[in-house]
Design a protein around this motif. Sequence first.
Motif, mmCIF file in Angstrom:
data_model
loop_
_atom_site.group_PDB
_atom_site.id
_atom_site.type_symbol
_atom_site.label_atom_id
_atom_site.label_comp_id
_atom_site.label_asym_id
_atom_site.label_seq_id
_atom_site.Cartn_x
_atom_site.Cartn_y
_atom_site.Cartn_z
ATOM 1 N N SER A 182 0.936 -1.245 -0.037
ATOM 2 C CA SER A 182 0.025 -0.063 -0.009
ATOM 3 C C SER A 182 1.059 1.139 -0.041
ATOM 4 O O SER A 182 0.717 2.128 -0.573
ATOM 5 N N GLU A 183 2.055 1.156 0.723
ATOM 6 C CA GLU A 183 2.991 2.288 0.661
ATOM 7 C C GLU A 183 3.549 2.578 -0.600
ATOM 8 O O GLU A 183 3.644 3.783 -1.251
ATOM 9 N N MET A 184 3.835 1.385 -1.196
ATOM 10 C CA MET A 184 4.454 1.614 -2.606
ATOM 11 C C MET A 184 3.464 1.854 -3.704
ATOM 12 O O MET A 184 3.660 2.724 -4.641
ATOM 13 N N ALA A 185 2.035 1.515 -3.538
ATOM 14 C CA ALA A 185 1.124 1.901 -4.568
ATOM 15 C C ALA A 185 0.953 3.326 -4.392
ATOM 16 O O ALA A 185 0.380 3.936 -5.533
ATOM 17 N N ALA A 186 0.630 3.773 -3.153
ATOM 18 C CA ALA A 186 0.508 5.378 -2.967
ATOM 19 C C ALA A 186 1.573 6.064 -3.939
ATOM 20 O O ALA A 186 1.112 7.306 -4.212
ATOM 21 N N GLN A 187 2.616 5.641 -4.032
ATOM 22 C CA GLN A 187 3.639 6.358 -4.926
ATOM 23 C C GLN A 187 3.727 5.809 -6.389
ATOM 24 O O GLN A 187 4.656 6.193 -6.926
ATOM 25 N N GLY A 188 2.665 5.220 -6.902
ATOM 26 C CA GLY A 188 2.773 4.570 -8.123
ATOM 27 C C GLY A 188 3.883 3.574 -8.434
ATOM 28 O O GLY A 188 4.241 3.602 -9.805
ATOM 29 N N LEU A 189 3.972 2.772 -7.607
ATOM 30 C CA LEU A 189 5.166 1.792 -7.378
ATOM 31 C C LEU A 189 4.744 0.326 -7.591
ATOM 32 O O LEU A 189 5.915 -0.521 -7.770
ATOM 33 N N ALA A 190 3.591 0.039 -7.556
ATOM 34 C CA ALA A 190 3.229 -1.510 -7.238
ATOM 35 C C ALA A 190 2.013 -1.497 -7.917
ATOM 36 O O ALA A 190 0.938 -0.968 -7.834
ATOM 37 N N ARG A 191 1.915 -2.711 -8.479
ATOM 38 C CA ARG A 191 0.459 -3.305 -8.937
ATOM 39 C C ARG A 191 0.544 -4.874 -8.827
ATOM 40 O O ARG A 191 1.663 -5.463 -8.999
ATOM 41 N N VAL A 192 -0.692 -5.332 -8.582
ATOM 42 C CA VAL A 192 -0.833 -6.790 -8.549
ATOM 43 C C VAL A 192 -1.673 -7.369 -9.525
ATOM 44 O O VAL A 192 -2.843 -6.779 -9.751
ATOM 45 N N GLY A 193 -1.660 -8.668 -9.990
ATOM 46 C CA GLY A 193 -2.538 -9.541 -10.683
ATOM 47 C C GLY A 193 -2.825 -10.698 -9.730
ATOM 48 O O GLY A 193 -1.826 -11.463 -9.385
ATOM 49 N N ILE A 194 -3.949 -10.846 -9.793
ATOM 50 C CA ILE A 194 -4.665 -12.187 -9.258
ATOM 51 C C ILE A 194 -5.102 -13.046 -10.440
ATOM 52 O O ILE A 194 -6.303 -12.460 -10.803
ATOM 53 N N SER A 195 -4.704 -14.175 -10.119
ATOM 54 C CA SER A 195 -5.292 -15.133 -11.113
ATOM 55 C C SER A 195 -6.430 -15.982 -10.589
ATOM 56 O O SER A 195 -6.302 -16.697 -9.528
ATOM 57 N N VAL A 196 -7.461 -15.911 -11.562
ATOM 58 C CA VAL A 196 -8.738 -16.733 -11.150
ATOM 59 C C VAL A 196 -8.980 -17.555 -12.349
ATOM 60 O O VAL A 196 -9.327 -16.932 -13.299
ATOM 61 N N THR A 197 -8.721 -18.812 -12.264
ATOM 62 C CA THR A 197 -9.157 -19.744 -13.297
ATOM 63 C C THR A 197 -10.381 -20.125 -13.609
ATOM 64 O O THR A 197 -10.689 -20.477 -14.739
ATOM 65 N N THR A 198 -11.401 -20.382 -12.404
ATOM 66 C CA THR A 198 -12.591 -20.915 -12.448
ATOM 67 C C THR A 198 -12.967 -20.452 -11.063
ATOM 68 O O THR A 198 -12.463 -20.052 -10.143
ATOM 69 N N LEU A 199 -14.385 -20.400 -10.901
ATOM 70 C CA LEU A 199 -15.180 -20.103 -10.113
ATOM 71 C C LEU A 199 -15.554 -21.373 -9.140
ATOM 72 O O LEU A 199 -16.274 -21.320 -8.196
ATOM 73 N N ASP A 200 -15.420 -22.667 -9.886
ATOM 74 C CA ASP A 200 -15.889 -23.814 -9.421
ATOM 75 C C ASP A 200 -14.834 -24.273 -8.265
ATOM 76 O O ASP A 200 -13.866 -24.687 -8.759
ATOM 77 N N PRO A 201 -15.076 -24.344 -7.183
ATOM 78 C CA PRO A 201 -14.329 -24.832 -6.142
ATOM 79 C C PRO A 201 -13.757 -26.475 -6.357
ATOM 80 O O PRO A 201 -12.593 -26.657 -5.793
ATOM 81 N N VAL A 202 -14.675 -27.029 -6.866
ATOM 82 C CA VAL A 202 -14.147 -28.578 -6.939
ATOM 83 C C VAL A 202 -13.046 -28.583 -8.076
ATOM 84 O O VAL A 202 -12.173 -29.480 -8.147
ATOM 85 N N LEU A 203 -13.545 -27.951 -9.334
ATOM 86 C CA LEU A 203 -12.529 -28.094 -10.452
ATOM 87 C C LEU A 203 -11.222 -27.443 -10.105
ATOM 88 O O LEU A 203 -10.250 -27.813 -10.219
ATOM 89 N N SER A 204 -11.163 -26.292 -9.364
ATOM 90 C CA SER A 204 -9.946 -25.346 -8.668
ATOM 91 C C SER A 204 -9.169 -26.552 -8.045
ATOM 92 O O SER A 204 -7.926 -26.526 -8.041
ATOM 93 N N ARG A 205 -9.742 -27.309 -6.872
ATOM 94 C CA ARG A 205 -9.126 -28.101 -6.075
ATOM 95 C C ARG A 205 -8.428 -29.130 -6.992
ATOM 96 O O ARG A 205 -7.360 -29.500 -6.475
ATOM 97 N N ARG A 206 -9.072 -29.834 -8.003
ATOM 98 C CA ARG A 206 -8.335 -30.686 -8.768
ATOM 99 C C ARG A 206 -7.520 -30.410 -9.638
ATOM 100 O O ARG A 206 -6.431 -30.765 -9.769
ATOM 101 N N MET A 207 -7.426 -29.354 -10.139
ATOM 102 C CA MET A 207 -6.481 -28.527 -11.250
ATOM 103 C C MET A 207 -5.660 -27.634 -10.623
ATOM 104 O O MET A 207 -4.179 -27.739 -11.072
ATOM 105 N N GLU A 208 -5.936 -27.254 -9.310
ATOM 106 C CA GLU A 208 -4.710 -26.343 -8.733
ATOM 107 C C GLU A 208 -4.867 -26.850 -7.295
ATOM 108 O O GLU A 208 -5.361 -25.958 -6.392
ATOM 109 N N PRO A 209 -4.413 -27.979 -6.716
ATOM 110 C CA PRO A 209 -4.462 -28.678 -5.499
ATOM 111 C C PRO A 209 -4.322 -27.843 -4.255
ATOM 112 O O PRO A 209 -4.934 -28.093 -3.165
ATOM 113 N N ARG A 210 -3.052 -27.106 -4.261
ATOM 114 C CA ARG A 210 -2.943 -26.127 -2.978
ATOM 115 C C ARG A 210 -3.235 -24.753 -3.166
ATOM 116 O O ARG A 210 -2.345 -24.071 -2.485
ATOM 117 N N VAL A 211 -3.687 -24.421 -4.247
ATOM 118 C CA VAL A 211 -4.011 -22.974 -4.392
ATOM 119 C C VAL A 211 -5.370 -22.458 -3.502
ATOM 120 O O VAL A 211 -6.098 -23.452 -3.359
#
Length: 361
Positions: A182-211
Amino acid sequence: MPRHQTHIAEDLRPGRGAASRDAGRFERFLREDVHDGWDIAETPRIERTEVAEERPRSVINYTRSPDLPFDRTINPYRGCEHGCIYCFARPTHAYLGLSPGLDFETRLIARPDAPATLAHELRKASYRPATIAIGTNTDPYQPIEKTRGIMRGLLEVLRDHRHPVAIVTKGTLIERDIDILSEMAAQGLARVGISVTTLDPVLSRRMEPRVPAPARRLATIARLTEAGIPVRLMASPMVPALTDPELEAILEAGRDAGADAASWIMLRLPREVAPLWQDWLETHYPDAASRVMARLREMHGGAVYSSKWHTRMRGEGPYAQIVAQRFALATRRLGLDHPTAPLRTDLFRVPPRAGDQLALF
């Protein structure tokens, strides 16, 4: 050293994506388990995570890929305990003489000196700042980061140097570092990308087991944006005939959580990833397997993957064009199609160290 080429029973690999430890492409020999005729019971070995350490002389990796919006990256870890079966970084473990299968998930390599090494590199008179991307290969917020803290150390160095950083992750542990980000973002120094492959928790657990589950990742987007940290929703990878029907729903969920931008990449199956993926697909979704693979071949000239510049990320042909059009329409409707402000490089400075002579003027 040659690796085992064998299938590992499911009860011996809880929470793992790959089902085998096939040798990498650089191994000259294969070694297989065979019955030796002795009826001596052996205790099954459950696959545990092992962590080795590496101390490289530099941690900034420079890339000249025309497909990427950055020219340098950092990887705090080799291998990734998240175990995403589709991970395009799996083949990199073959360079270490390890399996892109189970070894990639269980035999990890940490770089504990990465923060100090980065500080040394940033202090060089020849260094010129540009956004450093972290998480483009393996996830910096995978489970072992909780105890290792290497990523947090890197962020502290980048903050002190006022250096821009773009992070990609599926790990909710990033919330621990909201104070720095947040400190870095306030200075225009940081951006984050969050990956969401599916909204299905069952498919996600099978495909990305420890995510973390999809809903938990969306909550992370909300927490980051509430702290003033800009977040891009990454609908990646899109799996033909398996997750692509969710594209619009994923984008909308990300927008509702606070994301201000979005991106997507089609499923990529380079080298050893292809057989690992096909084995997983036949095991968990046999009815969809032929459709998924047919779509992939359709986008890559009959092959399951093509590494051609400019098309490797999204494929070619009618199907790839339809997904791209759907994405464009959805992001326009949701207000996620606006360009994001570039991160700043003009604030970069080398902070004084104890013992440094201070300038008089």
